[in-house]
Write an enzyme that holds these catalytic residues in place. Structure first.
Site, PDB file in Angstrom:
ATOM      1  CB  SER A   1      -0.956  -0.051   1.196  1.00  0.00           C
ATOM      2  OG  SER A   1      -1.931   0.957   1.122  1.00  0.00           O
TER       3      SER A   1
ATOM      4  CG  ASP B   1      -6.503  -4.000  -2.786  1.00  0.00           C
ATOM      5  OD1 ASP B   1      -7.233  -3.106  -2.321  1.00  0.00           O
ATOM      6  OD2 ASP B   1      -5.262  -3.988  -2.688  1.00  0.00           O
TER       7      ASP B   1
ATOM      8  CG  HIS C   1      -5.482  -2.525   0.774  1.00  0.00           C
ATOM      9  ND1 HIS C   1      -4.811  -2.287  -0.403  1.00  0.00           N
ATOM     10  CD2 HIS C   1      -4.977  -1.639   1.683  1.00  0.00           C
ATOM     11  CE1 HIS C   1      -3.956  -1.301  -0.229  1.00  0.00           C
ATOM     12  NE2 HIS C   1      -4.031  -0.899   1.033  1.00  0.00           N
TER      13      HIS C   1
END
Length: 485
Positions: free
Chosen positions: A48, A135, A169
């Site tokens: 991320s 995600d 995620h």
């Protein structure tokens, strides 16, 4: 060389009291060790915000991160172009297209100017890209664009792109974390897939089997403040050193956590449960786990400019600090053993200048002065004070100082000193009272995950909507604080 490295290691280990079992906390932070690791075998990976930061480090410091990068739910270099709206829009939700060709041109232009390393360094590096099909935070289309971006610099044969795992995620493991498709703290998911092992194998080639038992190396909490103070970076980070690396020149891999994943947020889960350490233990890989602070926006690394306009360049404060950590471990940065200057303070404020002073360091031939992480002196400072000019009125700044030895190698960085310039002839600044939504539209603030933050100061203004009203005072170019005139 090995004998000297072992001697240094023993002294460092004794100072740290570091030999730790897997779940045992460190008692005190110590200086990051100079291990003499192999500078030709350095790589980085991240999830991320850490994935975006891994791309920034790989591209901007391609001469350092030679082996390449592993990117989990990240995006193209300079994707946000300094805008939080771009960051949360096209670079995460992919609500609009990412201008990949423009970003490639920017990369080439900055490399030509020296703001980042030559792009030719990336030709020999390797990539591992991962996007979970579930995600919805950083959409798979963003990672598709990252693959397209890298095609301009890294041969296709050197790239692996895995995008067929139903992960949310999160960092993915084969035996720890939440359900595979979820997106929830600590953002580590058990998908029955060893992502850390896949990343390291792509970057370094075939690996020895991982150690599924008690690790033979040591975890240590180290002092990050000698590399950077403030700027959203915590006072301490973590390093894992396999036993073999106390006497041998090992590889180095930097692991960057995502937002809301630093040590304060999730304790040691990202450091110890993501799967990297058991591969590092049997393959002579030193792992550096830098940490953001809770002062950073959502504990994120700076990949859109919340801390500094040069966030994606070599001069970005976070970027330079992370690179300096690698240089310390490899011994490749040409650093000096001179200690950090003490007694750093400010005085003589005017509306546009500040005097920074410090105590002299024995053996120093000069000094460098940094404001907000960026060096401000054109030539080494001969004395023990420096007048920094060109400042904005009524604005608080932060300075650090480092000593230089006879070869101009820089020693440890000082603790930061702050000072506030005087008000200019126009008074204490211009005030704007408006809804938080209107402030973002006008460019005085930015929104992130439903909250609003003032540009420059980063102060939280509360919910991002048309109902919450805030008064912002502009105290410098693109710098706003909550207050009144």
């Amino acid at each position: 060389m090995a004998a000297m490295r072992w001697k240094n290691w023993k002294g460092w280990a004794a100072a740290a009291a570091i030999t730790m079992a897997a779940g045992q906390p460190a008692t005190a932070a110590v200086p990051l060790p100079a291990l003499g690791a192999n500078p030709a075998e350095v790589s980085v990976s991240g999830l991320s915000a850490g994935g975006f930061m891994a791309v920034q480090l790989h591209v901007a410091y391609s001469a350092t991160f030679k082996r390449g990068a592993g990117v989990v739910a990240g995006g193209p270099y300079y994707c946000a172009e300094g805008s939080v709206l771009n960051a949360t829009g096209r670079c995460m939700a992919h609500g609009s297209s990412i201008p990949v060709s423009t970003l490639v041109n920017t990369t080439n232009s900055w490399a030509a100017s020296g703001a980042i390393d030559p792009v030719s360094n990336m030709t020999g590096s390797r990539l591992y890209l991962f996007s979970g099909t579930s995600d919805n935070t950083v959409k798979p289309a963003v990672m598709d664009d990252l693959k397209t971006y890298y095609q301009s610099f890294v041969p296709a044969a050197n790239t692996v792109y895995r995008n067929n795992i139903g992960a949310g995620h999160a960092m993915v493991t084969d035996d720890y974390g939440g359900a595979c498709s979820t997106t929830a703290a600590p953002y580590i998911n058990n998908c029955g897939f060893d992502l850390a092992g896949e990343i390291l194998a792509q970057l370094y080639g075939p690996l020895n089997p991982r150690n599924n038992g008690t690790l033979g190396g040591s975890f240590t909490e180290f002092n990050q403040s000698e590399f950077i103070t403030g700027h959203g970076v915590a006072a301490t980070g973590w390093i894992y050193v396999p036993q073999a690396c106390t006497t041998a020149s090992c590889r180095v891999h930097m692991v960057l956590h995502g937002c809301k994943q630093n040590y304060t947020d999730v304790s040691d889960q990202y450091v110890k449960k993501t799967g990297y350490n058991r591969w590092a233990d049997t393959n002579d890989i030193v792992l550096i786990y830098p940490q953001t602070s809770t002062a950073a926006t959502n504990s994120c690394w700076d990949w859109w400019g919340y801390d500094n306009a040069n966030y994606a360049k070599k001069s970005g404060p976070q970027m330079a600090a992370l690179k300096a950590m690698v240089d310390r471990v490899t011994g490749s940065g040409g650093g000096s053993s001179l200690p950090a200057p003490t007694g750093v303070g400010t005085s003589g404020a005017t509306s546009s200048s500040m005097v920074v002073g410090w105590a002299g360091v024995s053996g120093a031939s000069g000094y460098n002065v940094y404001r907000g992480g960026s060096k401000v002196n054109a030539a080494p400072v001969a004395g023990t004070n420096y007048t920094d000019t060109g400042l904005a009125p009524s604005t608080t700044y932060s300075w650090t100082v480092a000593a230089l030895d006879a070869s101009n190698a820089q020693g440890a960085m000082s603790a930061a000193a702050t000072g506030t310039t005087l008000a200019g002839s126009g008074g204490g600044g211009t005030c704007y009272t408006a809804s938080n939504y209107a402030h973002t539209v006008a460019g005085r603030a930015y929104a992130l995950w439903g909250l609003t933050y003032a540009y420059g100061s980063g102060q939280s203004m509360g919910l991002w909507n048309v109902y919450v009203t805030t008064t912002l005072k502009q105290t410098g170019p693109n710098y706003y604080v909550i207050g009144t005139c």
